[in-house]
Scaffold this active site. Structure first.
Site, short mmCIF file in Angstrom:
data_model
loop_
_atom_site.label_atom_id
_atom_site.label_comp_id
_atom_site.label_asym_id
_atom_site.label_seq_id
_atom_site.Cartn_x
_atom_site.Cartn_y
_atom_site.Cartn_z
N TYR A 4 88.33 82.77 -0.26
CA TYR A 4 87.58 83.60 -1.19
C TYR A 4 86.26 84.02 -0.52
O TYR A 4 85.77 83.34 0.39
CB TYR A 4 87.35 82.97 -2.55
CG TYR A 4 86.64 81.64 -2.64
CD1 TYR A 4 85.42 81.41 -2.02
CD2 TYR A 4 87.15 80.61 -3.42
CE1 TYR A 4 84.76 80.21 -2.14
CE2 TYR A 4 86.51 79.40 -3.55
CZ TYR A 4 85.31 79.20 -2.91
OH TYR A 4 84.66 78.01 -3.04
N THR A 5 85.73 85.17 -0.98
CA THR A 5 84.55 85.70 -0.30
C THR A 5 83.27 84.99 -0.72
O THR A 5 82.29 85.00 0.02
CB THR A 5 84.39 87.19 -0.64
OG1 THR A 5 84.28 87.32 -2.07
CG2 THR A 5 85.57 88.00 -0.15
N GLU A 68 90.95 87.66 2.76
CA GLU A 68 89.81 87.36 1.89
C GLU A 68 90.10 87.89 0.48
O GLU A 68 90.49 89.06 0.32
CB GLU A 68 88.53 88.02 2.42
CG GLU A 68 87.99 87.41 3.70
CD GLU A 68 87.15 86.15 3.46
OE1 GLU A 68 86.97 85.75 2.29
OE2 GLU A 68 86.68 85.57 4.46
N HIS A 106 91.68 78.06 3.63
CA HIS A 106 90.63 77.73 4.60
C HIS A 106 90.31 76.24 4.55
O HIS A 106 90.13 75.59 5.59
CB HIS A 106 89.39 78.57 4.29
CG HIS A 106 88.44 78.69 5.44
ND1 HIS A 106 87.27 79.39 5.36
CD2 HIS A 106 88.50 78.18 6.71
CE1 HIS A 106 86.63 79.31 6.53
NE2 HIS A 106 87.36 78.58 7.35
N ASP A 116 87.23 76.81 0.13
CA ASP A 116 88.00 77.94 -0.39
C ASP A 116 89.48 77.86 0.03
O ASP A 116 89.77 77.27 1.07
CB ASP A 116 87.39 79.29 0.06
CG ASP A 116 87.28 79.44 1.57
OD1 ASP A 116 86.86 78.49 2.24
OD2 ASP A 116 87.62 80.53 2.08
ZN LIG Z 1 87.01 80.93 4.02
#
Ligand SMILES: [Zn+2]
Length: 218
Positions: A4-5, A68, A106, A116
Protein backbone atom coordinates in the site's frame (compact mmCIF):
# COMPACT_ATOMS: atom_id res chain seq x y z
CA UNK A 1 4.64 -8.09 -4.48
CA UNK A 2 1.73 -6.13 -3.08
CA UNK A 3 2.13 -2.80 -1.26
CA UNK A 4 0.00 0.00 0.00
CA UNK A 5 1.16 3.54 -0.70
CA UNK A 6 0.40 4.93 2.80
CA UNK A 7 -0.35 8.25 1.13
CA UNK A 8 -3.38 10.51 1.12
CA UNK A 9 -4.30 10.11 -2.56
CA UNK A 10 -3.51 8.18 -5.70
CA UNK A 11 -2.29 11.37 -7.40
CA UNK A 12 0.14 12.08 -4.57
CA UNK A 13 1.42 8.50 -4.74
CA UNK A 14 1.82 8.66 -8.51
CA UNK A 15 3.76 11.93 -8.27
CA UNK A 16 6.14 10.44 -5.71
CA UNK A 17 6.59 7.20 -7.64
CA UNK A 18 7.46 9.22 -10.77
CA UNK A 19 9.90 11.56 -8.97
CA UNK A 20 13.50 10.31 -9.28
CA UNK A 21 14.46 12.25 -6.14
CA UNK A 22 12.56 9.81 -3.94
CA UNK A 23 14.32 6.74 -5.40
CA UNK A 24 11.18 4.63 -5.10
CA UNK A 25 9.21 3.09 -7.93
CA UNK A 26 6.82 0.28 -8.74
CA UNK A 27 5.53 -1.36 -11.88
CA UNK A 28 1.84 -0.79 -11.18
CA UNK A 29 -0.30 1.61 -9.18
CA UNK A 30 -3.98 0.83 -8.62
CA UNK A 31 -6.44 3.47 -7.46
CA UNK A 32 -9.29 2.94 -5.06
CA UNK A 33 -11.70 3.22 -8.00
CA UNK A 34 -9.90 0.42 -9.84
CA UNK A 35 -7.87 2.63 -12.19
CA UNK A 36 -4.69 0.78 -13.20
CA UNK A 37 -1.61 2.93 -13.90
CA UNK A 38 1.50 1.46 -15.52
CA UNK A 39 4.64 3.17 -14.16
CA UNK A 40 7.53 0.84 -15.05
CA UNK A 41 7.58 -1.85 -17.77
CA UNK A 42 7.50 -5.26 -16.13
CA UNK A 43 10.79 -6.33 -17.69
CA UNK A 44 12.55 -3.38 -16.04
CA UNK A 45 13.74 -3.37 -12.43
CA UNK A 46 11.74 -1.16 -10.05
CA UNK A 47 12.72 -0.01 -6.55
CA UNK A 48 9.89 -1.18 -4.34
CA UNK A 49 11.14 -4.01 -2.14
CA UNK A 50 14.36 -2.84 -0.48
CA UNK A 51 16.23 -4.87 2.10
CA UNK A 52 14.70 -8.19 3.02
CA UNK A 53 14.52 -11.81 1.98
CA UNK A 54 12.04 -14.31 0.57
CA UNK A 55 12.83 -17.96 -0.15
CA UNK A 56 16.51 -17.20 0.23
CA UNK A 57 16.43 -14.39 -2.35
CA UNK A 58 17.72 -11.02 -1.09
CA UNK A 59 17.62 -9.01 -4.32
CA UNK A 60 13.86 -9.04 -4.57
CA UNK A 61 13.75 -5.95 -6.80
CA UNK A 62 15.49 -7.95 -9.52
CA UNK A 63 13.10 -10.86 -9.14
CA UNK A 64 9.68 -9.34 -8.65
CA UNK A 65 6.96 -7.08 -9.97
CA UNK A 66 5.74 -4.42 -7.55
CA UNK A 67 2.11 -3.38 -7.27
CA UNK A 68 1.19 -0.32 -5.20
CA UNK A 69 -2.38 0.03 -3.98
CA UNK A 70 -3.64 3.52 -3.20
CA UNK A 71 -4.40 3.10 0.49
CA UNK A 72 -3.53 5.18 3.54
CA UNK A 73 -2.66 2.13 5.63
CA UNK A 74 -5.76 2.38 7.81
CA UNK A 75 -8.70 2.02 5.41
CA UNK A 76 -10.39 -1.01 3.89
CA UNK A 77 -9.61 -1.83 0.25
CA UNK A 78 -12.64 -1.15 -1.99
CA UNK A 79 -13.99 -4.03 -4.06
CA UNK A 80 -13.27 -2.22 -7.34
CA UNK A 81 -9.62 -1.87 -6.38
CA UNK A 82 -9.27 -5.54 -5.50
CA UNK A 83 -11.07 -6.60 -8.69
CA UNK A 84 -8.57 -4.52 -10.69
CA UNK A 85 -5.70 -6.05 -8.70
CA UNK A 86 -6.99 -9.54 -9.48
CA UNK A 87 -6.97 -8.75 -13.20
CA UNK A 88 -3.42 -7.36 -12.98
CA UNK A 89 -2.27 -10.43 -11.03
CA UNK A 90 -3.79 -12.78 -13.60
CA UNK A 91 -1.89 -11.00 -16.36
CA UNK A 92 1.42 -11.00 -14.47
CA UNK A 93 1.11 -14.65 -13.52
CA UNK A 94 0.42 -15.61 -17.13
CA UNK A 95 3.23 -13.48 -18.56
CA UNK A 96 5.84 -14.58 -16.04
CA UNK A 97 4.62 -18.07 -15.01
CA UNK A 98 4.30 -17.20 -11.35
CA UNK A 99 2.39 -19.59 -9.10
CA UNK A 100 -0.11 -18.52 -6.45
CA UNK A 101 2.63 -19.00 -3.85
CA UNK A 102 4.72 -16.38 -5.64
CA UNK A 103 2.27 -13.61 -4.74
CA UNK A 104 3.43 -11.99 -1.50
CA UNK A 105 3.14 -8.78 0.48
CA UNK A 106 5.94 -6.35 1.27
CA UNK A 107 5.79 -7.34 4.96
CA UNK A 108 6.38 -10.99 4.04
CA UNK A 109 9.90 -10.26 2.81
CA UNK A 110 10.66 -7.24 5.02
CA UNK A 111 8.89 -7.99 8.29
CA UNK A 112 11.53 -6.12 10.31
CA UNK A 113 10.75 -2.84 8.47
CA UNK A 114 7.39 -3.00 6.74
CA UNK A 115 3.79 -3.91 7.49
CA UNK A 116 2.07 -3.39 4.13
CA UNK A 117 -0.36 -4.39 2.73
CA UNK A 118 -1.51 -4.82 6.36
CA UNK A 119 -4.24 -6.73 8.19
CA UNK A 120 -7.08 -5.16 6.18
CA UNK A 121 -5.83 -6.56 2.88
CA UNK A 122 -8.18 -9.37 1.71
CA UNK A 123 -5.73 -12.25 1.26
CA UNK A 124 -8.59 -14.69 1.77
CA UNK A 125 -10.38 -13.34 -1.33
CA UNK A 126 -7.21 -13.77 -3.41
CA UNK A 127 -6.78 -17.27 -2.03
CA UNK A 128 -10.33 -18.22 -3.04
CA UNK A 129 -9.65 -16.82 -6.53
CA UNK A 130 -6.51 -18.95 -6.79
CA UNK A 131 -4.33 -15.84 -6.97
CA UNK A 132 -2.44 -16.15 -3.68
CA UNK A 133 -1.87 -18.61 -0.87
CA UNK A 134 -3.68 -17.78 2.37
CA UNK A 135 -5.39 -20.93 3.56
CA UNK A 136 -7.59 -20.98 6.63
CA UNK A 137 -5.75 -22.65 9.50
CA UNK A 138 -6.18 -26.39 9.98
CA UNK A 139 -6.98 -26.69 13.65
CA UNK A 140 -5.98 -30.18 14.79
CA UNK A 141 -8.95 -31.99 16.30
CA UNK A 142 -6.71 -33.78 18.74
CA UNK A 143 -3.21 -33.49 19.95
CA UNK A 144 -1.07 -30.64 21.12
CA UNK A 145 -0.11 -27.65 19.03
CA UNK A 146 3.30 -27.54 17.41
CA UNK A 147 6.08 -25.90 19.35
CA UNK A 148 6.89 -22.31 18.45
CA UNK A 149 10.16 -23.51 16.89
CA UNK A 150 8.22 -26.00 14.73
CA UNK A 151 5.83 -23.27 13.65
CA UNK A 152 8.68 -20.93 12.71
CA UNK A 153 10.50 -23.72 10.89
CA UNK A 154 7.49 -24.39 8.68
CA UNK A 155 6.90 -20.71 8.00
CA UNK A 156 10.54 -20.36 6.93
CA UNK A 157 10.09 -23.33 4.63
CA UNK A 158 7.16 -21.47 3.10
CA UNK A 159 9.40 -18.47 2.41
CA UNK A 160 10.00 -16.24 5.43
CA UNK A 161 13.54 -15.26 6.37
CA UNK A 162 14.66 -17.19 9.46
CA UNK A 163 14.39 -14.78 12.42
CA UNK A 164 17.31 -14.32 14.81
CA UNK A 165 16.26 -13.91 18.43
CA UNK A 166 12.97 -13.21 20.15
CA UNK A 167 12.42 -9.70 18.76
CA UNK A 168 12.77 -10.80 15.14
CA UNK A 169 10.57 -13.85 15.79
CA UNK A 170 7.89 -11.55 17.19
CA UNK A 171 8.15 -9.25 14.16
CA UNK A 172 7.84 -12.20 11.81
CA UNK A 173 4.78 -13.55 13.62
CA UNK A 174 3.09 -10.13 13.47
CA UNK A 175 3.52 -10.15 9.68
CA UNK A 176 2.24 -13.73 9.54
CA UNK A 177 -0.82 -12.89 11.62
CA UNK A 178 -1.53 -9.77 9.54
CA UNK A 179 -1.64 -11.89 6.43
CA UNK A 180 -3.07 -15.20 7.55
CA UNK A 181 -4.79 -14.66 10.89
CA UNK A 182 -5.98 -11.05 10.97
CA UNK A 183 -8.90 -11.89 13.24
CA UNK A 184 -6.57 -13.12 15.93
CA UNK A 185 -3.94 -10.42 15.71
CA UNK A 186 -5.61 -8.17 18.25
CA UNK A 187 -7.80 -10.79 19.90
CA UNK A 188 -8.00 -10.61 23.69
CA UNK A 189 -5.66 -13.11 25.26
CA UNK A 190 -7.22 -16.10 26.95
CA UNK A 191 -5.78 -16.69 30.40
CA UNK A 192 -4.86 -20.31 29.73
CA UNK A 193 -2.82 -19.39 26.65
CA UNK A 194 0.92 -19.25 27.04
CA UNK A 195 2.42 -15.83 27.54
CA UNK A 196 5.18 -16.33 24.97
CA UNK A 197 2.86 -16.94 22.02
CA UNK A 198 -0.83 -16.80 22.91
CA UNK A 199 -1.91 -17.76 19.38
CA UNK A 200 0.18 -20.92 19.16
CA UNK A 201 -2.89 -23.10 18.41
CA UNK A 202 -3.91 -20.93 15.46
CA UNK A 203 -0.32 -20.57 14.24
CA UNK A 204 0.10 -24.36 14.45
CA UNK A 205 -3.01 -24.80 12.33
CA UNK A 206 -1.63 -22.32 9.83
CA UNK A 207 1.77 -24.02 9.77
CA UNK A 208 -0.01 -27.34 9.13
CA UNK A 209 -2.04 -25.78 6.32
CA UNK A 210 1.03 -24.20 4.71
CA UNK A 211 3.71 -26.74 5.48
CA UNK A 212 1.97 -30.10 5.27
CA UNK A 213 3.11 -33.11 7.29
CA UNK A 214 6.08 -32.80 9.64
CA UNK A 215 9.49 -33.48 8.18
CA UNK A 216 12.75 -34.37 9.88
CA UNK A 217 14.36 -31.21 11.18
CA UNK A 218 11.10 -29.30 11.68
ZN1 LIG B 1 5.65 -1.55 0.49
Amino acid sequence: MIHYTAMASCAAAEARLRDPAFEVSAHWLIGRDGEVISLVPEERRAWHAGAGEWRGCRDINSASIGIELDNDGRSAFPGAQIAALEAVLRGIRTRWQIGADGVIGHADMAYLRKSDPGPLFPWGRLHKAGLAVAPPPVIPARGRPLSLAEVIGRLCRFGYRRPEGADESRAMLIAVKDRFLPFWRDAPLLPERGADEPHLVELSGLALALGGAPRPGD
